[in-house]
Design a protein around this motif. Structure first.
Motif, short mmCIF file in Angstrom:
data_model
loop_
_atom_site.label_atom_id
_atom_site.label_comp_id
_atom_site.label_asym_id
_atom_site.label_seq_id
_atom_site.Cartn_x
_atom_site.Cartn_y
_atom_site.Cartn_z
N ILE A 85 -12.29 10.30 -9.92
CA ILE A 85 -11.77 9.26 -10.80
C ILE A 85 -11.47 7.99 -10.02
O ILE A 85 -10.72 8.01 -9.04
CB ILE A 85 -10.48 9.74 -11.50
CG1 ILE A 85 -10.71 11.05 -12.24
CG2 ILE A 85 -9.94 8.66 -12.44
CD1 ILE A 85 -11.67 10.96 -13.39
N PRO A 86 -12.02 6.84 -10.40
CA PRO A 86 -11.62 5.57 -9.78
C PRO A 86 -10.32 5.05 -10.39
O PRO A 86 -9.95 5.40 -11.52
CB PRO A 86 -12.80 4.64 -10.11
CG PRO A 86 -13.37 5.18 -11.37
CD PRO A 86 -13.12 6.67 -11.36
N TYR A 87 -9.62 4.21 -9.63
CA TYR A 87 -8.33 3.66 -10.07
C TYR A 87 -8.30 2.17 -9.85
O TYR A 87 -9.00 1.61 -9.01
CB TYR A 87 -7.18 4.30 -9.29
CG TYR A 87 -6.86 5.72 -9.68
CD1 TYR A 87 -5.84 6.02 -10.57
CD2 TYR A 87 -7.59 6.78 -9.14
CE1 TYR A 87 -5.54 7.33 -10.91
CE2 TYR A 87 -7.31 8.09 -9.48
CZ TYR A 87 -6.28 8.36 -10.37
OH TYR A 87 -6.00 9.66 -10.71
N ILE A 88 -7.42 1.53 -10.61
CA ILE A 88 -7.08 0.13 -10.41
C ILE A 88 -5.60 0.06 -10.10
O ILE A 88 -4.80 0.84 -10.64
CB ILE A 88 -7.44 -0.72 -11.67
CG1 ILE A 88 -7.15 -2.19 -11.43
CG2 ILE A 88 -6.70 -0.22 -12.90
CD1 ILE A 88 -7.59 -3.10 -12.59
N LEU A 89 -5.21 -0.87 -9.24
CA LEU A 89 -3.80 -1.02 -8.90
C LEU A 89 -3.42 -2.48 -8.92
O LEU A 89 -4.27 -3.37 -8.83
CB LEU A 89 -3.49 -0.40 -7.53
CG LEU A 89 -4.21 -0.91 -6.30
CD1 LEU A 89 -3.56 -2.17 -5.74
CD2 LEU A 89 -4.24 0.16 -5.22
N ILE B 152 -0.49 1.57 -11.16
CA ILE B 152 -1.77 2.24 -10.93
C ILE B 152 -2.26 2.79 -12.27
O ILE B 152 -1.48 3.36 -13.04
CB ILE B 152 -1.65 3.40 -9.92
CG1 ILE B 152 -1.31 2.86 -8.52
CG2 ILE B 152 -2.95 4.20 -9.85
CD1 ILE B 152 -1.16 3.94 -7.47
N ALA B 153 -3.54 2.64 -12.54
CA ALA B 153 -4.13 3.18 -13.77
C ALA B 153 -5.48 3.81 -13.45
O ALA B 153 -6.24 3.28 -12.63
CB ALA B 153 -4.30 2.09 -14.83
N SER B 154 -5.75 4.93 -14.08
CA SER B 154 -7.05 5.58 -13.89
C SER B 154 -8.10 4.85 -14.72
O SER B 154 -7.80 4.24 -15.76
CB SER B 154 -6.98 7.05 -14.30
OG SER B 154 -6.68 7.16 -15.68
N LEU B 155 -9.33 4.91 -14.25
CA LEU B 155 -10.46 4.33 -14.97
C LEU B 155 -11.39 5.45 -15.42
O LEU B 155 -11.21 6.62 -15.05
CB LEU B 155 -11.21 3.35 -14.07
CG LEU B 155 -10.40 2.16 -13.56
CD1 LEU B 155 -11.21 1.32 -12.58
CD2 LEU B 155 -9.91 1.30 -14.72
N LEU C 239 -4.41 -7.23 -6.53
CA LEU C 239 -5.13 -6.36 -7.46
C LEU C 239 -6.26 -5.71 -6.68
O LEU C 239 -6.88 -6.34 -5.82
CB LEU C 239 -5.70 -7.16 -8.63
CG LEU C 239 -4.69 -7.88 -9.54
CD1 LEU C 239 -5.43 -8.82 -10.48
CD2 LEU C 239 -3.86 -6.88 -10.32
N GLY C 240 -6.53 -4.44 -6.96
CA GLY C 240 -7.59 -3.77 -6.23
C GLY C 240 -8.07 -2.52 -6.92
O GLY C 240 -7.40 -1.97 -7.80
N TYR C 241 -9.25 -2.08 -6.53
CA TYR C 241 -9.77 -0.78 -6.95
C TYR C 241 -9.67 0.18 -5.76
O TYR C 241 -9.74 -0.23 -4.61
CB TYR C 241 -11.25 -0.89 -7.35
CG TYR C 241 -11.54 -1.78 -8.52
CD1 TYR C 241 -11.08 -1.46 -9.81
CD2 TYR C 241 -12.30 -2.94 -8.37
CE1 TYR C 241 -11.36 -2.27 -10.89
CE2 TYR C 241 -12.59 -3.76 -9.45
CZ TYR C 241 -12.11 -3.42 -10.71
OH TYR C 241 -12.40 -4.22 -11.78
N PHE C 242 -9.51 1.46 -6.05
CA PHE C 242 -9.53 2.45 -4.98
C PHE C 242 -9.88 3.82 -5.55
O PHE C 242 -9.83 4.04 -6.76
CB PHE C 242 -8.18 2.51 -4.26
CG PHE C 242 -7.09 3.25 -5.01
CD1 PHE C 242 -6.75 4.56 -4.69
CD2 PHE C 242 -6.39 2.63 -6.04
CE1 PHE C 242 -5.76 5.24 -5.37
CE2 PHE C 242 -5.39 3.30 -6.74
CZ PHE C 242 -5.07 4.61 -6.39
N ARG D 255 0.83 -1.20 0.00
CA ARG D 255 0.00 0.00 0.00
C ARG D 255 0.86 1.25 0.00
O ARG D 255 0.38 2.35 -0.28
CB ARG D 255 -0.94 -0.01 1.20
CG ARG D 255 -1.91 -1.19 1.20
CD ARG D 255 -2.85 -1.18 2.38
NE ARG D 255 -3.64 -2.39 2.45
CZ ARG D 255 -4.79 -2.58 1.83
NH1 ARG D 255 -5.30 -1.63 1.08
NH2 ARG D 255 -5.45 -3.72 1.95
N ALA D 256 2.12 1.12 0.37
CA ALA D 256 3.08 2.22 0.29
C ALA D 256 4.36 1.65 -0.30
O ALA D 256 4.80 0.57 0.09
CB ALA D 256 3.34 2.82 1.67
#
Length: 535
Positions: free
Chosen positions: A179-183, A223-226, A261-264, A41-42
């Motif tokens: 904006i939601p993100y995927i990581l 990390i990528a924006s959705l 993998l996660g959304y945030f 997470r960091a």
């Protein structure tokens, strides 16, 4: 009654408990989880945090397997358009490091055990009520068993969804980014030509894709924006992240072995206060901001580093409780500034794909900084430029030294010095529980030996609060008695501290300049003026 309860056993809580335990404060640390979270997470440890770890003898262990983080490379629709290196800041850590949070936490937890303390896992805070003398808490273990306990002080280091903050009834004002993100924490093949010491920012007409500096075991944090209208739920699959990598970065990238993998969604939030009587908030429980810049974990660790020494002095009756008010005075403005700057960075990146082609060119050009601005930006990123000069704990004397670090700034390191015949640097010297007093002889042995010794003996009035050091450029003369001497044969430390003439510097336990004076025997002015300490 136990002294301190730390709620939360991740980086901030571990640092808080460690700093209290090594100062001899009985401290209990609880965490709901069964073990250290293996998810990344960091992924950055900044230079200032490494300096703190060095004082604890942990910097080498924390650094094991890491990669220096030396800058950014920007791409537009897959084509490389700009490299922005980080300027090299002053030693001993000219760059931050890419390192996974679980490793950093494991190092802290292992060190914590050496002081006879530990994280009690599977325990949750359920209720609390405080009065003038302490805090009553109700705890539940993972099987639902209830326990009542009482503490002098309670510190919430339990993250963005802090139970402690909720129990206080305090809000968490701010906003959620649209904006939601995927990581993902993955292995990438086909990325061998990406410089491992840099973060790679792929700006694309459909959004952003970030490949951060290489982590241990040759892994990458992505990390990528959705789409703004997306409403992701559940756990993403690797194929979704792979499709974004192919579209926005390179078709040659092949992602595999996902550990996580996660959304945030990004939040910018700040607690209305850091202290309510005998209860404190620190780290993500007090502030959360955009992950861009990697400040979250680092800021939490430094919150703990700021509060723990003050609380220890109060618990040990060497300082009045009013000193604890300076925690919020000093640390809340840091969070306010971080929230604003990271919000600006996030907004700029998220708007890139909406810009016209000329505006995109202008945006890219704006990332090029003059040399002086590059250094300023790097020092700010690495958090070595924090300034507590507005704090009541930092005083400027009327006969102040005219050069060197001013009260409120971080006391700089100096290498090529020795203590008791052992070569070292200031940051490598064992971190004392109290203040340090540097008594500089000045260039050309300006101050007589008797004057230095007298100043050190005068400071013994505050022996429970500080350790005096006589700083000399040679060892001519004797008669220093029990007073510690820092030998500065090259004059490096004298030069860094502007000590061409005799002077005194008082350094706080967290490594910031508290006071400086051209009068060697003047430390009493600091303590008498503040009237916060017991001799």
């Amino acid at each position: 009654m136990d002294k301190v309860l730390v709620v939360g056993g991740r980086a901030t809580g571990l640092m808080m408990t460690l700093e209290l335990a090594r100062r001899g404060v009985p401290t209990r640390c609880i965490d709901l989880s069964s073990s250290i979270d293996p998810h990344v997470r960091a992924n950055l440890v900044h230079s200032r945090t490494l300096e703190i770890f060095q004082g604890l003898g942990l910097d080498e262990e924390v650094s094991r397997g890491s990669t220096p983080e030396k800058g950014y490379v920007f791409y537009h629709d897959g084509a490389r358009v700009l490299e922005r290196p980080h300027a090299t800041i002053e030693p001993p850590f000219p760059y931050g490091l890419a390192q996974v949070q679980p490793h950093t936490e494991a190092v802290l937890e292992t060190h914590l055990k050496s002081f006879g303390a530990q994280v009690e896992r599977g325990i949750a805070l359920a209720a609390l009520a405080q009065d003038a003398d302490g805090v009553d808490v109700t705890l539940h273990d993972e099987n639902g068993a209830e326990e009542q306990d009482r503490f002098q002080w309670v510190i919430g280091c339990d993250g963005a969804h802090s139970t402690l903050r909720h129990l206080l009834g305090d809000g968490f004002s701010g906003e959620q980014d649209a904006i939601p993100y995927i990581l993902g924490d993955v292995v990438i093949s086909g990325a061998e030509d990406l410089e491992p010491h840099k973060a790679h920012v792929f700006l694309h007409r459909s959004g952003e894709f970030y490949v951060f500096t290489r982590l241990p075991e040759n892994r990458f944090f992505l990390i990528a924006s959705l789409d703004k209208e997306a409403a992701p739920a559940g756990t993403p699959v690797l194929e979704e992240l792979q499709n974004l990598a192919t579209e926005r970065a390179r078709s040659s990238f092949q992602l595999s072995d996902p550990r996580w993998l996660g959304y945030f969604q990004i939040h910018h939030r700040l607690a209305p206060r850091y202290r309510r009587d005998r209860v404190f908030l620190a780290g993500d429980a007090a502030h959360i901001q955009s992950p861009f810049g990697g400040h979250g974990m680092n800021t939490g660790i430094q919150d703990a580093h700021n509060l723990a020494w003050k609380l220890a002095l109060v618990v040990q009756k060497r300082a009045k409780a009013e000193i604890l008010d300076t925690y919020s005075v000093e640390r809340r403005p840091v969070a306010e500034e971080l929230l604003e700057t990271t919000r600006q960075i996030t907004n700029a990146m998220e708007s890139y794909h909406t810009l016209s082609e000329p505006d995109r060119d202008t945006f890219i050009s704006s990332l090029v900084l003059p040399e002086e601005a590059q250094l300023e930006a790097a020092r700010h990123l690495q958090e070595v430029d924090l300034d507590y000069s507005a704090s009541p704990l930092c005083l400027t004397s009327e006969d102040s030294v005219q050069a060197g670090p001013a009260p409120g700034v971080r006391a700089p390191d100096a290498s090529d010095v020795s203590v008791a015949g052992h070569p070292t640097s200031l940051f490598k010297m064992p971190t004392e529980a109290g203040y340090r007093l540097y008594l500089f002889q000045g260039a050309s042995n300006a101050a007589p030996l008797a004057e230095l010794t007298q100043a050190a003996e005068t400071a013994q009035r505050y022996a429970a609060l500080l350790t005096p050091y006589i700083v000399k450029m040679d060892m001519d003369g004797d008669g220093f008695g029990e007073h510690a001497v820092i030998l500065d044969p090259q004059g490096t430390m004298h030069e860094i501290y502007g000590a061409s003439s005799p002077c005194a510097y008082l350094i706080r336990p967290d490594g910031y300049v508290a006071y400086r004076s051209a009068e060697l025997s003047s430390v009493d002015k600091y303590f008498d003026t503040l009237d916060l300490f017991a001799e």
